[in-house]
Design a protein around this motif. Structure first.
Motif, PDB file in Angstrom:
ATOM      1  N   ALA A  26       5.711  -5.093 -14.281  1.00  0.00           N
ATOM      2  CA  ALA A  26       5.537  -5.595 -12.918  1.00  0.00           C
ATOM      3  C   ALA A  26       6.348  -6.865 -12.689  1.00  0.00           C
ATOM      4  N   GLY A  27       6.418  -7.697 -13.688  1.00  0.00           N
ATOM      5  CA  GLY A  27       7.208  -8.929 -13.563  1.00  0.00           C
ATOM      6  C   GLY A  27       8.675  -8.620 -13.353  1.00  0.00           C
ATOM      7  N   HIS A  28       9.100  -7.517 -13.909  1.00  0.00           N
ATOM      8  CA  HIS A  28      10.495  -7.160 -13.751  1.00  0.00           C
ATOM      9  C   HIS A  28      10.807  -6.748 -12.310  1.00  0.00           C
ATOM     10  N   TRP A  29       9.800  -6.145 -11.687  1.00  0.00           N
ATOM     11  CA  TRP A  29      10.026  -5.758 -10.275  1.00  0.00           C
ATOM     12  C   TRP A  29      10.154  -7.013  -9.395  1.00  0.00           C
ATOM     13  N   ARG A  30       9.342  -8.027  -9.698  1.00  0.00           N
ATOM     14  CA  ARG A  30       9.457  -9.279  -8.944  1.00  0.00           C
ATOM     15  C   ARG A  30      10.825  -9.917  -9.175  1.00  0.00           C
ATOM     16  N   ALA A  31      11.287  -9.824 -10.442  1.00  0.00           N
ATOM     17  CA  ALA A  31      12.612 -10.377 -10.745  1.00  0.00           C
ATOM     18  C   ALA A  31      13.693  -9.625  -9.983  1.00  0.00           C
ATOM     19  N   MET A  32      13.480  -8.338  -9.847  1.00  0.00           N
ATOM     20  CA  MET A  32      14.466  -7.535  -9.118  1.00  0.00           C
ATOM     21  C   MET A  32      14.482  -7.927  -7.639  1.00  0.00           C
ATOM     22  N   ARG A  33      13.303  -8.109  -7.088  1.00  0.00           N
ATOM     23  CA  ARG A  33      13.248  -8.524  -5.676  1.00  0.00           C
ATOM     24  C   ARG A  33      13.946  -9.869  -5.492  1.00  0.00           C
ATOM     25  N   ASP A  34      13.724 -10.787  -6.419  1.00  0.00           N
ATOM     26  CA  ASP A  34      14.373 -12.098  -6.311  1.00  0.00           C
ATOM     27  C   ASP A  34      15.885 -11.968  -6.438  1.00  0.00           C
ATOM     28  N   ALA A  35      16.304 -11.051  -7.288  1.00  0.00           N
ATOM     29  CA  ALA A  35      17.739 -10.932  -7.553  1.00  0.00           C
ATOM     30  C   ALA A  35      18.489 -10.356  -6.356  1.00  0.00           C
ATOM     31  N   VAL A  36      17.911  -9.356  -5.700  1.00  0.00           N
ATOM     32  CA  VAL A  36      18.661  -8.672  -4.636  1.00  0.00           C
ATOM     33  C   VAL A  36      18.144  -9.003  -3.238  1.00  0.00           C
ATOM     34  N   GLU A  67       0.841  -1.203   0.000  1.00  0.00           N
ATOM     35  CA  GLU A  67       0.000   0.000   0.000  1.00  0.00           C
ATOM     36  C   GLU A  67       0.874   1.250   0.000  1.00  0.00           C
ATOM     37  N   THR A  68       1.927   1.183   0.813  1.00  0.00           N
ATOM     38  CA  THR A  68       2.840   2.330   0.870  1.00  0.00           C
ATOM     39  C   THR A  68       3.561   2.500  -0.471  1.00  0.00           C
ATOM     40  N   LEU A  69       3.945   1.374  -1.054  1.00  0.00           N
ATOM     41  CA  LEU A  69       4.613   1.444  -2.360  1.00  0.00           C
ATOM     42  C   LEU A  69       3.681   2.078  -3.395  1.00  0.00           C
ATOM     43  N   HIS A  70       2.413   1.710  -3.333  1.00  0.00           N
ATOM     44  CA  HIS A  70       1.451   2.288  -4.278  1.00  0.00           C
ATOM     45  C   HIS A  70       1.335   3.797  -4.076  1.00  0.00           C
ATOM     46  N   ARG A  71       1.362   4.199  -2.792  1.00  0.00           N
ATOM     47  CA  ARG A  71       1.280   5.643  -2.501  1.00  0.00           C
ATOM     48  C   ARG A  71       2.539   6.362  -3.008  1.00  0.00           C
ATOM     49  N   LEU A  72       3.661   5.661  -2.983  1.00  0.00           N
ATOM     50  CA  LEU A  72       4.921   6.283  -3.392  1.00  0.00           C
ATOM     51  C   LEU A  72       5.004   6.502  -4.894  1.00  0.00           C
ATOM     52  N   CYS A  88      14.722  -1.412  -3.945  1.00  0.00           N
ATOM     53  CA  CYS A  88      13.498  -2.023  -4.446  1.00  0.00           C
ATOM     54  C   CYS A  88      12.367  -1.000  -4.529  1.00  0.00           C
ATOM     55  N   ALA A  89      12.311  -0.127  -3.518  1.00  0.00           N
ATOM     56  CA  ALA A  89      11.274   0.908  -3.549  1.00  0.00           C
ATOM     57  C   ALA A  89      11.510   1.859  -4.726  1.00  0.00           C
ATOM     58  N   LEU A  90      12.756   2.247  -4.966  1.00  0.00           N
ATOM     59  CA  LEU A  90      13.069   3.113  -6.109  1.00  0.00           C
ATOM     60  C   LEU A  90      12.710   2.422  -7.426  1.00  0.00           C
ATOM     61  N   GLY A  91      13.045   1.125  -7.492  1.00  0.00           N
ATOM     62  CA  GLY A  91      12.721   0.371  -8.692  1.00  0.00           C
ATOM     63  C   GLY A  91      11.222   0.326  -8.924  1.00  0.00           C
ATOM     64  N   HIS A  92      10.461   0.165  -7.854  1.00  0.00           N
ATOM     65  CA  HIS A  92       9.005   0.116  -7.984  1.00  0.00           C
ATOM     66  C   HIS A  92       8.467   1.444  -8.503  1.00  0.00           C
ATOM     67  N   ILE A  93       9.022   2.544  -8.012  1.00  0.00           N
ATOM     68  CA  ILE A  93       8.559   3.867  -8.453  1.00  0.00           C
ATOM     69  C   ILE A  93       8.848   4.030  -9.959  1.00  0.00           C
ATOM     70  N   ALA A  94      10.054   3.658 -10.342  1.00  0.00           N
ATOM     71  CA  ALA A  94      10.420   3.840 -11.752  1.00  0.00           C
ATOM     72  C   ALA A  94       9.572   2.953 -12.658  1.00  0.00           C
ATOM     73  N   PRO A 132      13.508   6.246   8.244  1.00  0.00           N
ATOM     74  CA  PRO A 132      12.689   5.260   7.546  1.00  0.00           C
ATOM     75  C   PRO A 132      12.845   5.367   6.029  1.00  0.00           C
ATOM     76  N   VAL A 133      12.709   4.250   5.360  1.00  0.00           N
ATOM     77  CA  VAL A 133      12.897   4.209   3.907  1.00  0.00           C
ATOM     78  C   VAL A 133      11.934   5.160   3.211  1.00  0.00           C
ATOM     79  N   VAL A 134      10.700   5.169   3.678  1.00  0.00           N
ATOM     80  CA  VAL A 134       9.692   6.020   3.028  1.00  0.00           C
ATOM     81  C   VAL A 134      10.085   7.487   3.164  1.00  0.00           C
TER      82      VAL A 134
END
Lengths: 297, 604
Positions: A141-151, A9-14, A109-115, A277-279
């Protein structure tokens, strides 16, 4: 599991934030963004004298007649930019509570999600003495999941060999755009050459120094034996207020040295603490640093 | 403080290991992200502060190792010097056993004197002779010479072991928690004494069992009983059980002695551990004595045992209109005193006042509430049938009917007992005889008068009547056959209110007085025959030791080491190994907590 990653939810707000693309050079794929160099879009950029080889279709006849020599109309080039996230996974990043590496991964990951939310392309690279994780530039969106898995499962170990990072970045096939380097930059000497090399690449780079409150304001006291977590070098002796004050001064000096290195390389230097905090880091620190901007409603 | 197991201190070798390991691991090592930022000042540390920085974890670990080593060494702490000690010296019959080093009891006295010599000077000691009953030989005192003299004057008794009474007496006089009871005994299992003591409220820490006695070989009479012969109720079967508590097959002679002399002698052979019954048949005599002869063993006391037989005259109250067969049957009993009354005079008061052992009632119902056992023949039913029916069933195993044949007996057809248990004999029509308890008193009832059956003309009748009289009188000589130490209490006729005399086995004569119809004589501490004499009557009383536990003298050559050392340590010391171990566990918890705390700090 990325412990420091904000909730969905926070990521969506970001996503009200977006990456601020600015300055850059070199050829790039045509995209939806305005490139910093002359290009083939219809947005007028300026005039320049005609040179041999230029397309005569771009001659500005009004200017040519006025100045009695041929002038060419220049247009802003539309390019597609990439966000490159470079994460330091050396042993020193394990320090602090939370560990600096956890914080850096969460922030990346948060920066990646925003981009990715704004259809930008994102690539990631984690390194210590070699590449420990990499994600070629991509989107969706699949790329963000791949990024989370990678790092997501990085372990801090070894020393940081930043000099080779520009070379490794070139392999991500997103060799333009914005590169955010998340590291503690310990020791600064290990990063000097890499930063200089990075400045020669068509990238806008941001050096985001991540420190922990425990190293910003250490509480070590007494007869201690200190060991460098990367090199293993040991120094034993008494730690008291004088030693802590000297440490503070040395840290300030080191940060100033790092800032000067970045300035010389044309790289923006930003410092944050894992106590923030990250946010808040995203909404405040990185917005003020010009890495992110708030989307106009 | 003394150590029961000094070898446990070897665990202290763990201390240098801990020091070496601690120095290597350097628990104060901290990881830092960049060592270049730090300039520790070695020379700046004040020496006082350095001293204060002694590692708490190291101290805890060292203390923990020391605590464990100490607990393994089983330390004991001296209790206050004025603790009270009770010496309970077992004076049972087995303590009189002869061993290689002398009497077992003498060894117990030596052990007690040894403990006495090692007690602190301020310790108070009381001495109890553990006989039956236990007696205080010397009250609490610090006078060692008096205590030693009291110990030396003690002798073993002839009674069976009864340490419970001695422990009870000791617990009563010992000073609660601080009192220590020393038991000097030849018990086979010291833990059994500890369990006895625990039941009596004496904790293990307040008890010290000093075992004495070694291997000893013995043959003994472990049981002696008499019962009327089934074939001839007026004679007795005497059975002596002889036990062999040696490690080889033994042969011995068993002789039966009657008042008039030796009656019979038999040779028996017993395997190791075997118990063999030796039966004799004797006439009705006041007493018998069985002896083991040609037997040299450790304990002579159990080689002879006396037994008094119940042969006193039976007092019979006879209420009948005279049936000659019943008269003859009662008079066939050689030891009856008959008081005859008409049936109409029989009443409850009469039953109580005449002092009869048994009442025989023929043709009339017993008076209600009669407290005297009754042999009752029912009255004939008026207008009853003259028809007779045979006996079809009888209890052949009952003491009254054993080996009797009632197949020829006829009883009136209408003579049937009302419903009830205890039926002895059944005719074709139903139960005709019963033996039962009525209001707690024995009663034998027959459903017909004696003259309405042919039973009086059969040879079984006098046997049946004699057995019924003996069964109803329920005479056993248990009150006259006692174990050594068991008080003598017998009822005596009212005429014996004056002084009576008791002649003990050693020939000494004691004058006693009967009170409330009873003669009480507690001094039965010697095995043998006691003769109670009153006006015109002589009453023999047998006091004997027939106890397998006392006859079995076999003990290990050396007492269990653990119990001795434990007891020696417990003599005037309190074991503190458990509290020390508990302290070690607390230290371990503290060390774990501190280590966790440091590890959290190190991660930062």
């Amino acid at each position: 599991m990325i412990s420091m990653l904000p909730g969905l939810e926070t990521l969506h707000r970001l996503t009200r934030l977006r990456v601020q693309w600015r300055a850059g050079s070199g050829a790039a794929p045509v995209g939806s963004r305005r490139g910093p160099r002359p290009g083939s879009s219809r947005e007028f950029l300026g005039l320049r004298p005609y040179e041999v080889g230029d397309d005569v279709r771009d001659l500005d006849w009004a200017a040519t007649l006025r100045f009695d020599r041929p002038y060419l109309r220049l247009y802003r080039q539309e390019v597609e930019s990439s966000l490159l996230l470079v994460i330091d996974a050396s042993a020193s990043m394990a320090y602090g509570e939370p560990a600096k590496l956890d914080y850096a991964v969460g922030l990346a990951c948060a920066l990646g999600h925003i981009a990715l939310a704004h259809s930008d392309r994102v690539g990631a690279l984690a390194f210590n003495e070699s590449v420990v994780a990499s994600l070629p530039v991509g989107r969706g969106a699949g790329h963000w999941r791949a990024m989370r898995d990678a790092v997501g499962n990085l372990t801090a170990r070894g020393a940081a060999r930043f000099a080779d990072v520009p070379t490794w970045l070139a392999r991500l096939r997103g060799f333009h755009g914005l590169a955010v380097i998340l590291s503690d930059f310990y020791p600064p000497e290990a990063f000097a050459e890499g930063l200089r090399r990075l400045a020669r690449f068509p990238l806008r780079a941001v050096a985001l120094q991540v420190l922990s409150p425990q190293e910003l304001d250490p509480t070590l006291d007494g007869e201690l034996e200190l060991a460098d977590c990367e090199t293993g070098e040991m120094r034993g002796g008494w730690i008291g207020p004088a030693q802590r004050a000297a440490y503070g001064a040395a840290l300030t000096s080191l940060n100033a040295q790092l800032e000067g290195m970045c300035r010389e390389a044309g790289i923006r230097y930003v410092r944050t603490s894992t106590g923030v905090p990250v946010v808040r880091c995203l909404q405040d620190t990185l917005v003020r640093a010009g890495v992110l901007c708030r989307e106009r409603s | 403080m003394s150590l029961t197991n000094p070898w446990g201190l070897l665990a202290l070798l763990g201390i240098p290991v801990i020091l070496y390991w601690h120095r290597r691991t350097a628990s104060d090592r901290r990881l830092v992200p960049l060592i270049a930022l730090w300039r520790p000042g070695a020379a700046q540390a004040p020496s006082g502060a350095r001293r204060r920085r002694i590692d708490a974890i190291l101290l805890l670990r060292l203390a923990m190792v020391a605590a464990v080593a100490l607990a393994l060494a089983q330390p004991s702490w001296p209790v206050p010097a004025n603790v009270q000690h009770v010496f309970l010296v077992d004076a049972s019959a087995s303590m009189g056993a002869r061993e290689a080093g002398g009497l077992r009891f003498a060894r117990a006295i030596e052990a007690a004197q040894d403990v006495l010599d090692h007690l602190p000077a301020r310790a108070e000691v009381m001495i109890i002779r553990g006989g039956m009953p236990p007696t205080v030989v010397h009250g609490f005192s610090r006078d060692r010479s008096a205590l030693r003299a009291a110990l030396g004057a003690m002798r073993a008794g002839e009674a069976p072991k009864n340490l419970s009474a001695g422990l009870l007496l000791a617990r009563r006089d010992a000073d609660g928690v601080r009192g220590l009871i020393h038991v000097f005994s030849d018990v086979p299992d010291p833990k059994a004494v500890a369990r006895q003591a625990e039941r009596l409220g004496v904790s293990e820490g307040n008890l010290s069992v000093h075992l004495v006695g070694g291997p000893a070989e013995n043959l003994g009479i472990v049981r002696l009983e008499a019962a009327p012969l089934s074939q001839s109720p007026l004679d007795y079967a005497v059975v002596a059980v002889v036990g062999n508590y040696t490690r080889e097959t033994r042969t011995a002679a068993v002789s039966l002695n009657l008042p008039r002399g030796v009656q019979e002698r038999r040779r028996i052979s017993l395997a190791p551990g075997e118990r063999k019954p030796v039966p004799f048949t004797v006439p009705a005599v006041p007493w018998v004595e069985v002896r083991l002869e040609d037997n040299a063993d450790a304990l002579p006391l159990d080689d002879r045992a006396s037994l008094v037989l119940p042969i006193a005259p039976l007092r019979v109250l006879y209420a009948s209109r005279s049936d000659r067969f019943l008269d003859a049957a009662i008079r066939a009993h050689p030891r009856v005193e008959i008081q005859r009354i008409p049936p109409e005079r029989l009443s409850q008061e009469h039953c109580a006042s005449v002092g009869a052992d048994v009442a025989v009632v023929d043709g009339t119902p017993p008076p209600p509430g009669c407290r005297v056992p009754v042999l009752a023949f029912a009255a004939a039913r008026p207008g009853g049938s003259a028809h007779a029916v045979p006996i079809v069933e009888w209890q052949r195993g009952h003491p009254l009917l054993r080996e009797l044949d009632l197949g020829e007996v006829l009883v009136p057809a209408d003579a049937v007992l009302s419903a009830g248990g205890g039926a002895l004999i059944r005719s074709a029509d139903g139960p005709v005889a019963r033996a039962a308890l009525v209001e707690g008193v024995r009663r034998v009832e027959l459903a017909f008068p004696a003259d309405r059956s042919n039973i009086g003309q059969t040879p079984v009748f006098p046997v049946l009547v004699a057995r019924a009289l003996e069964w109803l009188a329920d005479r056993n000589a248990s009150a006259l056959n006692l174990t050594v130490g068991q008080p003598l209490r017998v009822s005596v006729p009212p005429a014996w209110r004056g002084d009576l005399t008791v002649t003990r086995p050693d020939g000494s004569i004691v004058r006693v007085a009967a009170e409330n119809g009873f003669l009480d004589f507690p001094a039965t501490d010697m095995a043998g025959l006691y003769i109670v004499e009153g006006p015109g009557v002589t009453l023999p009383v047998a006091v004997r030791l027939v106890d397998p536990d006392e006859s079995n003298l076999d003990r290990p050559a050396s007492p269990p080491e653990a119990s001795l050392s434990l007891n020696a340590a417990a003599a005037d010391r309190a074991d503190v190994s458990r509290p020390v171990l508990a302290a070690g566990l607390i230290l371990l918890s503290l060390e774990t907590w501190l280590l966790q705390r440091r590890m959290r700090g190190a991660r930062r």
